[in-house]
Design a protein around this motif. Structure first.
Motif, mmCIF file in Angstrom:
data_model
loop_
_atom_site.group_PDB
_atom_site.id
_atom_site.type_symbol
_atom_site.label_atom_id
_atom_site.label_comp_id
_atom_site.label_asym_id
_atom_site.label_seq_id
_atom_site.Cartn_x
_atom_site.Cartn_y
_atom_site.Cartn_z
ATOM 1 N N ASN A 43 0.835 -1.374 -0.186
ATOM 2 C CA ASN A 43 -0.053 -0.001 -0.073
ATOM 3 C C ASN A 43 0.930 1.168 -0.246
ATOM 4 O OD1 ASN A 43 -2.339 1.783 1.674
ATOM 5 N ND2 ASN A 43 -2.615 0.796 0.098
ATOM 6 N N ASP A 103 -3.776 8.678 1.894
ATOM 7 C CA ASP A 103 -3.610 7.704 2.858
ATOM 8 C C ASP A 103 -2.907 6.920 2.085
ATOM 9 O OD1 ASP A 103 -6.382 5.539 4.306
ATOM 10 O OD2 ASP A 103 -3.455 5.589 4.448
ATOM 11 N N ALA A 104 -2.067 6.403 1.971
ATOM 12 C CA ALA A 104 -0.790 4.975 0.959
ATOM 13 C C ALA A 104 -0.574 4.457 2.813
ATOM 14 C CB ALA A 104 -1.109 5.305 0.258
ATOM 15 N N MET A 105 -0.631 4.605 3.892
ATOM 16 C CA MET A 105 -0.039 3.410 5.197
ATOM 17 C C MET A 105 -0.323 2.512 4.879
ATOM 18 S SD MET A 105 -0.765 6.622 8.226
ATOM 19 C CE MET A 105 -2.753 7.218 7.363
ATOM 20 N N LEU A 106 -2.016 1.868 5.332
ATOM 21 C CA LEU A 106 -1.869 0.329 5.313
ATOM 22 C C LEU A 106 -2.337 0.194 4.126
ATOM 23 C CD1 LEU A 106 -2.006 0.222 8.949
ATOM 24 C CD2 LEU A 106 -0.387 -0.343 7.706
ATOM 25 N N VAL A 165 -5.838 5.171 -0.456
ATOM 26 C CA VAL A 165 -5.399 4.126 -1.505
ATOM 27 C C VAL A 165 -5.866 2.624 -1.112
ATOM 28 C CG1 VAL A 165 -3.479 3.191 -3.196
ATOM 29 C CG2 VAL A 165 -3.599 5.921 -2.145
ATOM 30 N N ILE A 221 -7.998 1.031 0.477
ATOM 31 C CA ILE A 221 -8.962 1.061 2.252
ATOM 32 C C ILE A 221 -8.432 1.638 2.563
ATOM 33 C CG2 ILE A 221 -8.070 -1.456 2.532
ATOM 34 C CD1 ILE A 221 -10.342 -2.123 3.482
ATOM 35 N N PRO A 222 -9.387 2.781 3.357
ATOM 36 C CA PRO A 222 -9.309 3.260 4.063
ATOM 37 C C PRO A 222 -7.940 2.571 5.189
ATOM 38 C CG PRO A 222 -11.556 3.815 4.259
ATOM 39 C CD PRO A 222 -10.690 2.512 3.488
ATOM 40 N N SER A 223 -6.836 3.259 5.937
ATOM 41 C CA SER A 223 -5.743 2.667 6.789
ATOM 42 C C SER A 223 -6.404 2.217 7.828
ATOM 43 C CB SER A 223 -4.483 3.715 6.329
ATOM 44 O OG SER A 223 -3.760 3.823 5.573
#
Ligand SMILES: NC(=O)C1=CN([C@@H]2O[C@H](COP(=O)(O)OP(=O)(O)OC[C@H]3O[C@@H](n4cnc5c(N)ncnc54)[C@H](O)[C@@H]3O)[C@@H](O)[C@H]2O)[C@H](O)CC1
Ligand code: K
Length: 516
Positions: A59, A129-132, A163, A165-167
């Motif tokens: 992600n 939001d590309a954290m998780l 990105v 799915i919401p982290s």
């Protein structure tokens, strides 16, 4: 449109990368490029400042691609990596190296402070939001949880684009253990995720969209994946009962609604009106005789059948005089406003033993009366449709609402297959399951329908579509969509607070106009 869980996505990824040899770094580049396309359509970007928050998995890898492509378009972009970059591996590392080779600005939280990250976020217009993604396991750990809370504190001040799915949201269950991003928009890859429509998922995904990143959807069949089906307007248009222009009232069926009791006069009225106003040719409303005068004044469009009553409910033998005439009805609904009373189990049993093959909808306390007679239901040679809310489902399975809500898809599917019924498990995002194990998800509807009488309107609508010739699954698909959309549309006029069952019935007619 199908809906995927984490394992489904892993299988599709593996198929694409290993079976057909399309490298993961290409998929990642495609994923990033599609998100950038969405960002470019979101805001006037001349002066916009974008912060991309990236985790350490793939992600995050998408985030590296997104930050590079935005920067290459001259947009003020800062990539913030929340893990030690030494820990980034595989496809994500390839794209982190590409990013670094472009000598673009890189904020490494492991070498900086949360305060400084917060300063960057404060001046951002868009936060990516590309954290998780689908790889999150359990409650989100530090520093992700702190960063997520900072982002959520901005509320609607900033556009937050998640990105895939919401982290922090589980792609399988929609559960959020701890915190999760509340996204303005979610751009998801290949297929929407189950978690979008379960538990807390709907409250986190915002407006969502699926983009193609060259993972072949035909692989779903080749892999033998059976995935839930998302109800869409297109699917509904092909599910609505067909009305031949030369049709007469006999063409559009005769609905029987059995319900009502002294405390619940409105429920059968709403069910009967809903059936009539959504196209049934004739509607007969069978009620205990004590409420006949009240119901008669409110239901001039229905044929009324006052039956024996006892203490304000149906008497145990109430349906006797009806049993010889059951063949005149095309579809039957029993339960709205029926209440619980001694003899209810026997009344339902007598009905089933006298029915020919009519489709029958069981709702409200009719579901209570069949909880110990599921074998009779299973062996009935017509179609049976149950429409429990989570509480009624818990009674049917002798479990708790918590257990039902924790596993809506499997609960609905297993019950439908084990008992050979069609089941609509109501709630925010209703689930529909068939005797053969197909599962449908209704992504529409809001809290406007959260009041007494809405379920009765839905029961009448389902029974009406059955009477007009729809198959059970088509009646359920189209009724759940039309009912939910009616509630949403009427909420725009009466607010979510003020929509009444009669407003919903009116809204149903408006939806049917849009669909015809
Ligand atoms: N075909 C596709 O859909 C493609 C999807 N892509 C993206 O890949 C992610 C899934 O990537 P994966 O590496 O499996 O997992 P994540 O990046 O989501 O997260 C794993 C990462 O996060 C750490 N982690 C796990 N749980 C927690 C937690 N509770 N708290 C903190 N950190 C956690 C874990 O250690 C890993 O470092 C998918 O969503 C898409 O965005 C591909 O890019 C393209 C193809
Ligand atoms: K994410």
């Amino acid at each position: 449109m199908l809906v995927a869980g984490q394992k489904d996505m892993q299988q599709l990824d593996q198929y694409t990368m290993e079976r057909i040899g399309l490298p993961g770094v290409v998929l990642m580049e495609n994923a990033g490029a599609k998100v950038v396309e969405e960002i470019m359509n979101s805001l006037p970007l001349e002066q916009a400042k974008i912060v991309v928050l990236a985790g350490g998995g793939n992600n995050g890898g998408d985030g590296f691609v997104i930050a590079r492509l935005l920067a290459d378009k001259g947009i003020k972009t800062l990539l913030c990596v929340l893990v030690d970059v030494e820990h980034v591996k595989g496809d994500a590392k390839v794209h982190l190296d590409v990013y670094k080779n472009r000598h673009l600005p890189l904020f490494e939280l492991s070498k900086n402070t949360l305060e400084n990250l917060k300063k960057e976020l404060n001046i951002a217009d868009i936060i990516v939001d590309a954290m998780l993604g689908t790889g999150v396991i359990g409650a989100v750990r530090e520093p992700f949880s702190e960063v997520i809370s900072i982002v959520n504190d901005y509320g609607k001040e900033k556009l937050v684009m998640s990105v895939d799915i919401p982290s922090g949201v589980s792609s399988d269950t929609g559960k959020v253990e701890g915190v999760a991003i509340i996204a303005t928009k979610t751009v998801s890859f290949v297929l929407p995720k189950k978690g979008f429509f379960l538990a807390e998922g709907p409250r986190h995904i915002g407006e969502w969209k699926v983009v193609d990143i060259s993972v072949p959807l035909l692989a779903i069949q080749e892999l033998g994946l059976t995935l839930p089906i998302l109800i869409t307007k297109t699917l509904v248009k092909s599910s609505l009962p067909v009305r031949p222009p030369h049709g007469h009232k006999g063409t559009f069926g005769h609905v029987l609604i059995v319900g009502g009791s002294r405390p619940y006069v409105g429920a059968p009225v709403y069910a009967a009106k809903s059936a009539f106003f959504s196209g049934a040719g004739l509607v007969t409303l069978a009620i205990p005789e004590n409420i006949y005068p009240m119901v008669a004044t409110q239901n001039p469009e229905s044929l009324l059948l006052p039956l024996a009553e006892q203490d304000g409910h149906f008497a145990e033998h109430a349906l006797e005089e009806l049993l010889s005439r059951l063949s005149t009805f095309t579809s039957i609904a029993i339960g709205p406003g029926m209440g619980r009373f001694d003899g209810g189990e026997r009344l339902i049993k007598n009905l089933f033993t006298s029915l020919a093959k009519q489709s029958i909808v069981l709702d409200a306390d009719a579901l209570f009366f069949i909880r110990n007679q599921l074998d009779m239901i299973k062996h009935y040679n017509g179609d049976v449709i149950l429409t429990p809310h989570p509480g009624e489902m818990a009674t049917l399975l002798n479990t708790t609402v918590y257990e039902i809500e924790a596993n809506r898809l499997d609960v609905a599917k297993d019950f439908a297959v084990n008992n050979q019924v069609y089941l609509m498990l109501k709630g925010h995002r209703s689930i529909i399951a068939t005797p053969t194990g197909e599962v449908y998800i209704n992504p529409f509807g809001n809290d406007a329908l959260g009041k007494g009488g809405s379920g009765d309107v839905l029961t009448g609508l389902i029974t009406s579509f059955l009477a007009q010739g729809a198959t059970p699954i088509h009646a359920l698909i189209s009724a759940s969509y039309v009912h939910a959309e009616a509630g949403e549309e009427q909420a725009k006029i009466f607010s979510q607070y003020g929509v009444t069952p009669l407003d919903t019935i009116d809204g149903i007619r408006k939806e049917l106009i849009k669909l015809s």
